[in-house]
Design a protein around this motif. Structure first.
Motif, PDB file in Angstrom:
ATOM      1  N   UNK A  62       0.794  -1.232   0.000  1.00  0.00           N
ATOM      2  CA  UNK A  62       0.000   0.000   0.000  1.00  0.00           C
ATOM      3  C   UNK A  62       0.830   1.288   0.000  1.00  0.00           C
ATOM      4  N   UNK A  63       1.844   1.345   0.865  1.00  0.00           N
ATOM      5  CA  UNK A  63       2.644   2.581   0.933  1.00  0.00           C
ATOM      6  C   UNK A  63       3.319   2.881  -0.403  1.00  0.00           C
ATOM      7  N   UNK A  64       3.853   1.813  -1.034  1.00  0.00           N
ATOM      8  CA  UNK A  64       4.514   2.017  -2.320  1.00  0.00           C
ATOM      9  C   UNK A  64       3.496   2.391  -3.392  1.00  0.00           C
ATOM     10  N   UNK A  65       2.315   1.771  -3.345  1.00  0.00           N
ATOM     11  CA  UNK A  65       1.279   2.065  -4.345  1.00  0.00           C
ATOM     12  C   UNK A  65       0.833   3.526  -4.250  1.00  0.00           C
TER      13      UNK A  65
ATOM     14  N   UNK B  42      12.568 -19.740  -5.209  1.00  0.00           N
ATOM     15  CA  UNK B  42      12.740 -18.343  -5.625  1.00  0.00           C
ATOM     16  C   UNK B  42      13.557 -18.226  -6.907  1.00  0.00           C
ATOM     17  N   UNK B  43      14.433 -19.229  -7.127  1.00  0.00           N
ATOM     18  CA  UNK B  43      15.284 -19.201  -8.322  1.00  0.00           C
ATOM     19  C   UNK B  43      14.467 -19.241  -9.607  1.00  0.00           C
ATOM     20  N   UNK B  44      13.300 -19.849  -9.540  1.00  0.00           N
ATOM     21  CA  UNK B  44      12.439 -19.934 -10.720  1.00  0.00           C
ATOM     22  C   UNK B  44      11.402 -18.800 -10.763  1.00  0.00           C
ATOM     23  N   UNK B  45      11.464 -17.925  -9.791  1.00  0.00           N
ATOM     24  CA  UNK B  45      10.422 -16.894  -9.695  1.00  0.00           C
ATOM     25  C   UNK B  45      10.860 -15.591 -10.332  1.00  0.00           C
ATOM     26  N   UNK B  46       9.863 -14.908 -10.881  1.00  0.00           N
ATOM     27  CA  UNK B  46      10.116 -13.611 -11.485  1.00  0.00           C
ATOM     28  C   UNK B  46       9.754 -12.545 -10.454  1.00  0.00           C
ATOM     29  N   UNK B  47      10.685 -11.639 -10.181  1.00  0.00           N
ATOM     30  CA  UNK B  47      10.384 -10.568  -9.236  1.00  0.00           C
ATOM     31  C   UNK B  47      11.374  -9.419  -9.422  1.00  0.00           C
ATOM     32  N   UNK B  48      11.030  -8.289  -8.865  1.00  0.00           N
ATOM     33  CA  UNK B  48      11.973  -7.177  -8.750  1.00  0.00           C
ATOM     34  C   UNK B  48      12.105  -6.851  -7.269  1.00  0.00           C
ATOM     35  N   UNK B  54      11.185   1.860  -3.581  1.00  0.00           N
ATOM     36  CA  UNK B  54      11.625   2.182  -4.948  1.00  0.00           C
ATOM     37  C   UNK B  54      12.269   0.943  -5.554  1.00  0.00           C
ATOM     38  N   UNK B  55      11.885   0.632  -6.796  1.00  0.00           N
ATOM     39  CA  UNK B  55      12.469  -0.530  -7.460  1.00  0.00           C
ATOM     40  C   UNK B  55      13.927  -0.232  -7.790  1.00  0.00           C
ATOM     41  N   UNK B  56      14.798  -1.182  -7.434  1.00  0.00           N
ATOM     42  CA  UNK B  56      16.218  -0.974  -7.717  1.00  0.00           C
ATOM     43  C   UNK B  56      16.636  -1.867  -8.894  1.00  0.00           C
ATOM     44  N   UNK B  57      17.621  -1.427  -9.629  1.00  0.00           N
ATOM     45  CA  UNK B  57      18.099  -2.172 -10.796  1.00  0.00           C
ATOM     46  C   UNK B  57      19.502  -2.726 -10.588  1.00  0.00           C
ATOM     47  N   UNK B  70      10.219  -7.956  -2.046  1.00  0.00           N
ATOM     48  CA  UNK B  70      10.316  -8.689  -3.312  1.00  0.00           C
ATOM     49  C   UNK B  70       8.946  -8.675  -3.973  1.00  0.00           C
ATOM     50  N   UNK B  71       8.921  -8.138  -5.200  1.00  0.00           N
ATOM     51  CA  UNK B  71       7.636  -7.904  -5.863  1.00  0.00           C
ATOM     52  C   UNK B  71       7.519  -8.738  -7.133  1.00  0.00           C
ATOM     53  N   UNK B  72       6.619  -9.705  -7.157  1.00  0.00           N
ATOM     54  CA  UNK B  72       6.377 -10.449  -8.400  1.00  0.00           C
ATOM     55  C   UNK B  72       5.618  -9.563  -9.397  1.00  0.00           C
ATOM     56  N   UNK B  73       5.463  -9.994 -10.652  1.00  0.00           N
ATOM     57  CA  UNK B  73       4.778  -9.150 -11.637  1.00  0.00           C
ATOM     58  C   UNK B  73       3.426  -8.641 -11.116  1.00  0.00           C
ATOM     59  N   UNK B  74       3.194  -7.362 -11.340  1.00  0.00           N
ATOM     60  CA  UNK B  74       1.970  -6.728 -10.821  1.00  0.00           C
ATOM     61  C   UNK B  74       0.745  -7.228 -11.585  1.00  0.00           C
TER      62      UNK B  74
END
Lengths: 154, 77
Positions: A62-65, B42-48, B54-57, B70-74
């Motif tokens: 929520x906070x990030x959204x 987790x090795x097979x999982x897609x996430x950022x 803030x998403x880091x690269x 850890x955020x999987x595809x929205x």
């Protein structure tokens, strides 16, 4: 340029139609508005093998959204001649046939409202940290997949 | 130093919880390695990875009050 302090509101469960009517009623006091563009997302009974989606449970970071929605709002207000934006997204369980997303854009003229609404919906789906867990009619669940997963493309 | 890591969406199915506390992870690479060792799926999982929402690269150093997720595809909307 006028915008609400908060652009996105989370609603526990389905968004009632009366809530959408209230938004329109509320904006009636702003006589500079000449156009509304409204997008409503409804939970669809997608087929899943020989099963079918019966409901979606939404969770969000929520906070990030909230922070990300502010950034989206800034970009959209910058790009289009709009006067207002309001987004409501469900959290928790929403059954098929119920409304889970409401995006309202107001502007003096229709083109800005419609273009801004379309782009806002795309950004909500690709950039907001929200997840949908699809409950199936017979048993179990699967995770919803959006066609635009912008941040996750490599 | 302890770091709280938050999980969302399908990752909660793998981890079995929404939050894990880790110690001795000084940066995001170390954090990922520790998590992958503990949760091989987790090795097979897609996430950022997001640090402080803030998403880091690229690899980022972590401080003890960092908020890591850890955020999987929205899949909102």
């Amino acid at each position: 340029m006028k915008r609400l302090n908060k652009l996105i509101f989370f609603n526990q469960g389905a968004i009632p139609a009366t809530r959408i009517a209230d938004i329109i009623q509320h904006h009636g006091s702003d006589i500079s508005i000449g156009a509304y563009s409204i997008f409503l997302g409804q939970v669809r009974a997608d087929l899943a093998g020989n099963d079918q989606v019966s409901a979606i449970s939404y969770t969000a970071y929520e906070d990030m959204a909230l922070e990300k929605m502010e950034a989206i709002g800034d970009a959209i207000f910058e790009k289009y001649a709009i006067t207002g934006m309001e987004v409501i997204h469900s959290l928790g369980e929403v059954a098929t046939g119920e409304i889970c997303l409401c995006v309202v854009l107001t502007a003096a003229h229709r083109k800005a409202a419609m273009d801004a609404c379309s782009e806002t919906v795309e950004l909500i789906k690709s950039e907001l940290p929200i997840w949908g867990k699809e409950h199936l009619t017979k048993e179990g669940h699967q995770w919803k997949i959006n066609t635009t997963n912008g941040k996750h493309h490599t | 130093m302890e770091i709280s890591v938050f999980f969302f969406g399908q990752l909660t199915d793998i981890i079995g919880s929404r939050q894990v506390r880790l110690s001795d992870v000084s940066d995001t690479d170390a954090l990922e390695n520790t998590l992958k060792a503990r949760y091989p799926m987790l090795r097979q999982s897609k996430y950022v990875i997001a640090v402080n929402r803030k998403i880091i690269r690229e690899k980022m150093d972590l401080t003890s009050n960092a908020e890591v997720a850890l955020l999987p595809p929205f899949s909102g909307g």
